[in-house]
Write a protein that holds these residues in place. Structure first.
Motif, PDB file in Angstrom:
ATOM      1  N   LEU A  23       0.817  -1.207   0.000  1.00 49.93           N
ATOM      2  CA  LEU A  23       0.000   0.000   0.000  1.00 49.93           C
ATOM      3  C   LEU A  23       0.857   1.266   0.000  1.00 49.93           C
ATOM      4  O   LEU A  23       0.608   2.200  -0.764  1.00 49.93           O
ATOM      5  N   CYS A  26       2.485   1.759  -3.407  1.00 51.86           N
ATOM      6  CA  CYS A  26       1.484   2.213  -4.377  1.00 51.86           C
ATOM      7  C   CYS A  26       1.217   3.706  -4.195  1.00 51.86           C
ATOM      8  O   CYS A  26       1.205   4.468  -5.166  1.00 51.86           O
ATOM      9  N   TYR A  27       1.026   4.117  -2.950  1.00 51.66           N
ATOM     10  CA  TYR A  27       0.778   5.520  -2.668  1.00 51.66           C
ATOM     11  C   TYR A  27       1.948   6.384  -3.151  1.00 51.66           C
ATOM     12  O   TYR A  27       1.751   7.407  -3.803  1.00 51.66           O
ATOM     13  N   ALA A  30       2.025   7.178  -6.727  1.00 49.35           N
ATOM     14  CA  ALA A  30       0.987   8.116  -7.166  1.00 49.35           C
ATOM     15  C   ALA A  30       1.296   9.553  -6.775  1.00 49.35           C
ATOM     16  O   ALA A  30       0.632  10.486  -7.214  1.00 49.35           O
ATOM     17  N   VAL A  38      -4.337  12.339  -3.456  1.00 49.25           N
ATOM     18  CA  VAL A  38      -4.051  10.992  -3.925  1.00 49.25           C
ATOM     19  C   VAL A  38      -5.154  10.124  -3.344  1.00 49.25           C
ATOM     20  O   VAL A  38      -5.322  10.054  -2.127  1.00 49.25           O
ATOM     21  N   VAL A  40      -6.632   6.304  -3.068  1.00 46.45           N
ATOM     22  CA  VAL A  40      -6.215   4.915  -3.207  1.00 46.45           C
ATOM     23  C   VAL A  40      -7.400   4.010  -2.898  1.00 46.45           C
ATOM     24  O   VAL A  40      -8.097   4.198  -1.897  1.00 46.45           O
ATOM     25  N   SER A  42      -8.069   0.039  -2.168  1.00 48.58           N
ATOM     26  CA  SER A  42      -7.422  -1.225  -1.838  1.00 48.58           C
ATOM     27  C   SER A  42      -8.491  -2.306  -1.739  1.00 48.58           C
ATOM     28  O   SER A  42      -9.368  -2.231  -0.886  1.00 48.58           O
ATOM     29  N   LEU A 104      -4.733  -2.823  -6.028  1.00 45.97           N
ATOM     30  CA  LEU A 104      -4.527  -1.443  -5.584  1.00 45.97           C
ATOM     31  C   LEU A 104      -4.675  -0.529  -6.789  1.00 45.97           C
ATOM     32  O   LEU A 104      -4.085  -0.778  -7.841  1.00 45.97           O
ATOM     33  N   ALA A 106      -4.513   3.683  -7.514  1.00 41.84           N
ATOM     34  CA  ALA A 106      -4.260   5.009  -6.942  1.00 41.84           C
ATOM     35  C   ALA A 106      -4.237   6.030  -8.062  1.00 41.84           C
ATOM     36  O   ALA A 106      -3.711   5.763  -9.147  1.00 41.84           O
ATOM     37  N   CYS A 119     -10.368   7.364  -9.814  1.00 45.64           N
ATOM     38  CA  CYS A 119     -10.063   6.128  -9.110  1.00 45.64           C
ATOM     39  C   CYS A 119     -11.252   5.158  -9.181  1.00 45.64           C
ATOM     40  O   CYS A 119     -11.076   3.969  -9.454  1.00 45.64           O
TER      41      CYS A 119
END
Length: 153
Positions: A23, A26-27, A30, A38, A40, A42, A104, A106, A119
């Motif tokens: 996680l 991934c963040y 982005a 941002v 996200v 999940s 995931l 993002a 998203c």
């Protein structure tokens, strides 16, 4: 983490992987100095489907086509929400236990409204179009393959 990159835009990170999804990673993919948001999403393996106890999920994908679908989603996002800075789409394959992250998504953007909308578009379109299947393994020992597109949105 060993990811198979397939960017449509050099700022995007699109991948299928057998490895666990991260996680925080991934963040960070982005993030961009121009972002004001941002968002996200999940997706995790839950312990039941329609009240039937699930013990695990097995995911399979047709990788070349799935990555092409991810590229198309990112391109469509950039056409509809032109200020989007980053699109990240990562999906797992293999056996996943309850609580593990399966997907995931993002989106980084200057404004939260566009980030949320883009998203949601990405995950909804992925679930509808990507050639990814999951086998639900139930507590009673039975199992069933389903397309993720057949799952609830």
């Amino acid at each position: 983490m060993a990811l198979t990159p397939a960017p449509s835009d050099p700022r995007d990170r699109l991948a299928l992987t057998f490895a666990p999804l991260d996680l925080a990673d991934c963040y960070s993919q982005a993030e961009d100095p121009a972002n004001g948001a941002v968002v996200v999403m999940s997706g995790t393996v839950r312990n039941q489907t329609d009240g039937k106890p699930v013990v695990a999920l097995d995911y399979q994908a047709y990788e070349p086509m799935a990555l092409e679908v991810f590229r198309a989603i990112a391109a469509q996002i950039r056409q509809q929400w032109t200020q989007v800075n980053r699109v990240v789409i990562h999906h797992r394959t293999g056996r996943l236990a309850i609580g593990e992250i399966s997907v995931l998504v993002a989106v980084g953007c200057p404004h939260r409204g566009e980030a949320f909308a883009a998203c949601q578009y990405a995950i909804d379109t992925l679930k509808h179009n990507a050639p990814i299947w999951k086998k639900e393994l139930w507590q009673d020992g039975s199992s069933e393959w389903v397309s993720i597109g057949a799952c609830e949105v």
